[in-house]
Design a protein around this motif. Structure first.
Motif, short mmCIF file in Angstrom:
data_model
loop_
_atom_site.label_atom_id
_atom_site.label_comp_id
_atom_site.label_asym_id
_atom_site.label_seq_id
_atom_site.Cartn_x
_atom_site.Cartn_y
_atom_site.Cartn_z
N SER A 50 0.07 37.94 -9.59
CA SER A 50 0.51 38.62 -8.33
C SER A 50 -0.38 40.07 -8.60
CB SER A 50 2.01 38.89 -8.37
OG SER A 50 2.32 39.43 -7.50
N SER A 55 -5.49 36.90 -2.65
CA SER A 55 -5.23 36.66 -1.10
C SER A 55 -6.09 37.73 -0.43
CB SER A 55 -3.78 36.90 -0.84
OG SER A 55 -2.98 36.07 -1.34
N GLN A 100 1.02 28.82 4.08
CA GLN A 100 2.16 28.18 3.40
C GLN A 100 3.13 27.91 4.58
OE1 GLN A 100 3.54 30.71 0.33
NE2 GLN A 100 5.56 29.78 0.21
N GLU A 175 -1.77 29.15 -0.17
CA GLU A 175 -0.67 28.37 -1.02
C GLU A 175 -0.10 27.39 -0.10
OE1 GLU A 175 0.63 29.04 -3.76
OE2 GLU A 175 0.03 31.11 -4.28
N THR A 177 0.76 24.33 -0.61
CA THR A 177 1.71 23.53 -1.13
C THR A 177 3.15 24.47 -1.45
OG1 THR A 177 1.09 23.49 -3.27
CG2 THR A 177 0.33 21.86 -1.88
N GLY A 178 3.18 25.55 -1.25
CA GLY A 178 4.25 26.58 -1.55
C GLY A 178 5.61 26.31 -1.05
N ASN A 179 5.67 25.68 0.08
CA ASN A 179 6.99 25.35 0.77
C ASN A 179 7.09 23.85 0.51
OD1 ASN A 179 7.67 27.92 1.40
ND2 ASN A 179 6.95 27.64 3.51
N THR A 207 -4.02 29.77 -4.68
CA THR A 207 -2.73 28.91 -5.14
C THR A 207 -2.44 29.68 -6.60
OG1 THR A 207 -1.68 26.78 -6.14
CG2 THR A 207 -3.86 27.38 -6.47
N HIS A 208 -0.98 29.48 -7.08
CA HIS A 208 -0.60 30.14 -8.28
C HIS A 208 -0.31 28.97 -8.98
CE1 HIS A 208 3.00 29.21 -6.16
NE2 HIS A 208 3.77 28.87 -7.37
N ASP A 209 -0.45 27.54 -8.58
CA ASP A 209 -0.14 26.59 -9.36
C ASP A 209 -0.98 25.67 -9.96
OD1 ASP A 209 1.15 24.03 -10.04
OD2 ASP A 209 1.70 23.37 -7.83
#
Length: 255
Positions: A50, A55, A100, A175, A177-179, A207-209
């Motif tokens: 973060s 972004s 997202q 993001e 797939t964030g939700n 993404t963070h995943d």
């Protein structure tokens, strides 16, 4: 103009990009001389902790934010310094977006949401490409449904189809797939992967995943506003290992 191995200009490119927010004690350097190319027909993930600038980089590449120094190109077009009208037209005609939050209009059907960018531009979808996109997202029997009648995964697939339908130079996914739950997320990522492999679309995804990043061809890692590493042919395990290994004070590298 920098070109890829195929001789085509990169789908998107940042050259020595700096972005600073605020002044004085509130001054934050979001990007520090970032240079990166995103080849056509490739799926690239951008990762970082973060506040790393991932972004911000995507927003600058997509023309959603301006840069303080450096240049940004979409295809062979320099967008740095471009006027508002020309930039709006470029984003409409040559850039796709997946967010997202889906960003579907609740009063429109899935079909109408998918067609919206083309309708705004006064263009009609190519019938053959329309069939390819609709069959790839697997929503032919849901085209008459409004977003409230669709699951989260189905809504995101509508958003993916909307981004693809104009055959843009590049699609930016923030993001995506964030939700979503893991199953719906895997469906969306598999669709994005297929659109790159089978239809030579170009996708840049923040993404963070590590699992999501494992679908990409390449991962670019940011820390403290600079690119600090990259990984080709990633897997969730190698992405996670790289993230653990990265030090936020690592020397930036130029890609």
């Amino acid at each position: 103009m920098t070109t890829t191995n195929s001789g085509e200009p990169a789908a998107a490119r940042a050259d020595e990009v700096w972005k600073v927010y605020g002044t004085g004690e509130a001054r934050v350097v979001a990007l520090r001389g970032v240079s990166a190319e995103f080849e056509r027909g490739r799926f690239t993930a951008i990762m970082g902790p973060s506040g790393s600038g991932k972004s911000t980089l995507m927003h600058c590449l997509a023309g959603l934010d301006t840069v303080d120094r450096g240049e940004v190109h979409v295809g062979g077009t320099k967008i740095t310094g471009m006027g508002d009208k020309a930039l709006t037209r470029l984003r409409r005609d040559r850039v796709g977006f997946i967010f997202q939050q889906f960003n579907l209009l609740p009063t429109l059907s899935a079909k109408e949401n998918i067609r919206l960018p083309l309708d705004i531009a006064g263009r009609k979808p190519d019938p053959q490409w329309w069939d390819i996109v609709i069959d790839t997202v697997g929503l032919r029997d849901r085209l008459g449904h409004r977003p409230s009648q669709l699951s989260g995964g189905q809504q995101q697939r509508v958003a993916c189809a909307r981004a693809l339908i104009g055959r843009p130079d590049v699609i930016f996914a923030d993001e995506p797939t964030g939700n979503l739950d893991s199953r719906s997320g895997a469906e969306v990522l598999s669709f994005l992967r297929a659109s790159v492999r089978e239809h030579r679309q170009t996708i840049v995804m923040v993404t963070h995943d590590p699992v999501a990043a494992g679908y990409a061809d390449r991962v670019v890692f940011l820390a403290d506003g600079a690119i600090v590493d990259e990984l080709a042919g990633p897997t969730p395990e190698t992405v996670l290992d790289t993230m653990k290994r990265l030090d936020t004070h690592a020397e930036p590298v130029m890609l």
